[in-house]
Every structure is written in C-alpha cells, then in structure tokens.
Design a protein around this motif. Sequence first.
Motif, short mmCIF file in Angstrom:
data_model
loop_
_atom_site.label_atom_id
_atom_site.label_comp_id
_atom_site.label_asym_id
_atom_site.label_seq_id
_atom_site.Cartn_x
_atom_site.Cartn_y
_atom_site.Cartn_z
N GLU A 48 -8.22 -3.94 -0.85
CA GLU A 48 -8.26 -2.50 -0.60
C GLU A 48 -7.96 -2.22 0.86
N SER A 49 -7.38 -1.06 1.13
CA SER A 49 -7.00 -0.73 2.51
C SER A 49 -8.22 -0.69 3.43
N SER A 50 -9.39 -0.38 2.88
CA SER A 50 -10.61 -0.34 3.68
C SER A 50 -10.99 -1.72 4.22
N TYR A 99 0.83 -1.21 0.00
CA TYR A 99 0.00 0.00 0.00
C TYR A 99 0.86 1.26 0.00
N LYS A 112 -5.79 3.76 6.60
CA LYS A 112 -7.17 3.31 6.81
C LYS A 112 -8.15 4.09 5.97
N HIS A 113 -7.97 5.40 5.88
CA HIS A 113 -8.96 6.25 5.23
C HIS A 113 -8.63 6.62 3.79
N HIS A 114 -7.35 6.56 3.43
CA HIS A 114 -6.97 7.04 2.09
C HIS A 114 -5.99 6.11 1.36
N GLU A 164 -8.21 -4.61 8.83
CA GLU A 164 -8.72 -4.30 10.17
C GLU A 164 -7.72 -3.42 10.89
#
Length: 271
Positions: free
Chosen positions: A146-148, A37, A136-138, A151
Amino acid sequence: MMANLKKTGIPAELIPLMDDFARLLRERVPHLFHGLYLQGSIALGGYQSMKSDIDFIAVLNQPVLSEDDIASIHAVHEELRMKHPFHLAAEGLYTSLAHLSKTAAADIESFPKLFHGGTRALQSGTIDATSAWILKHHGVAVAGPESSALEITVEWDEIRSQMDYNLNVYWANKAERAELFMDEEWIEFAVLTLARIVHTLEHRDILTKLDAGYLVLEKQPNERRQRVIREAIRIREGTGGSIYGTELERALDVQRFVRQVIAECNAAYRF
C-alpha cells in the motif's frame, strides 16, 4: 501476489490495462519492480471516462537504470499501447524508493516518463510535490505494498512552494493571453485548477478540480465570479449550453478571474 483490482477503487474499464501493466513490469524488469500506483483523479475519486488522465507512478527498487532496463520499460508501454486504447490517457513516470525518501542523487539518473501514451525524454525520477502528496495520502496500489507503507518524504512547505510557482509563473503567464480562454478546454482547466489551488492553500488538502470548484462556488459571494465557476463546471460535466452570450465576454471574465485569484492568493499567503 497482485492486488485484486476490482476491490481497489480502480474504474472497471481500466482494470484490464492496469492488470497487464503490473504483470508486464513484473515479467520484464522483475529485479526493479517494487510497486505500481495510481494518483491524480482516480486516487481522489474524481475519474471521468474519456476526460481524466490515468496518472500512474511506478516505483522501482533502485535509483539508477541501465539502458537495457529502460529499453524493457519502453517495450512494456509499446505492448500496452497496441493492446489497450485507454493507454493513450496514461500519464506518469518511474521513480525509486530512494527518490520518494529523497535520498537519491538526481543528477546521475534517467527514468522514463510517459505523457499521454507515449514515452518522452528520460529524466530524473523525482516526482513533483503535489503528486507525492496525493500518492502518500490517497494513492491506489495496483500492485505492491500500500502507498501508506512507502517512505514518502513531502512537506507542506513544498506544496506551498509549488502553488506559488503555479500561480506566479505558470498562470501569471497564461493570464496575459486572453485568446486561450476562447477555448472551452482552457476555461475548464484554468478555472477549476485555480479553484483547487485556492482550496489547497486554505485547507491544506488536495481535492479533485471539480470538487474544489463546487466548494469554492458555495463560498463565492461575487456573482460575476460565480458565473465563471458555474461555466467551468458545466464544461467539465458536459451539461447544457453556455451561460454566456458571447465567447469574448466569457474569455474576458475568465482572464479577470485568473488575475484576481493570483492577486488574492499572493495577498493572503504572502507569496
């Protein structure tokens, strides 16, 4: 299947590097690899070629690495360093799913960390709160889910605590050294980083330093401080000459700005 990098928002000039990075990790440590990432300026949409770091986080399936695993990861970066000039701007570390969810015992672990293209001493795979928040958010997935879908456990109080440290330890120390601000890189770094801290605390969001600089400038009524911010933005964007008459005057204004921001944040947020 590896993500189509041309559709992920990764700058085109970095796609060959990131493509090889993900491929080599899958080949050399397939039992470990979970995902690769990007965070930092790339994830926030503020990447500037030849200026920005390439901030990565490689996520592994297990929280303890063997010496052979670590050697394999070092070999990956050596191959990337030889092949890709942009690897010199790479900065990041390896972590695990357990670290992201805060279920790992950091005192028994070692993970490689990369700093500007070279591996450094091994350390815990725990990542700092700001990097975890951005991931986490971007976060931009080079390969893996995906990073979303990760956990990631990070609370706002952790971000607030990190801002407190940044202000009252790191920048409080630098504020005593006016000579630092004779250097344009330090001016840009100090002023725009502090602008981002101000914006982060006020809005509970993290932007690029340049975007934060513009937003803080818009709301800044003090002309002397406006001048400091405009000078930092000018340096970051590489436009025109200095708006100051002398380097000493500029350095003292930057030092004053740093001290004032620290004091104002302490008063507003009760650090």
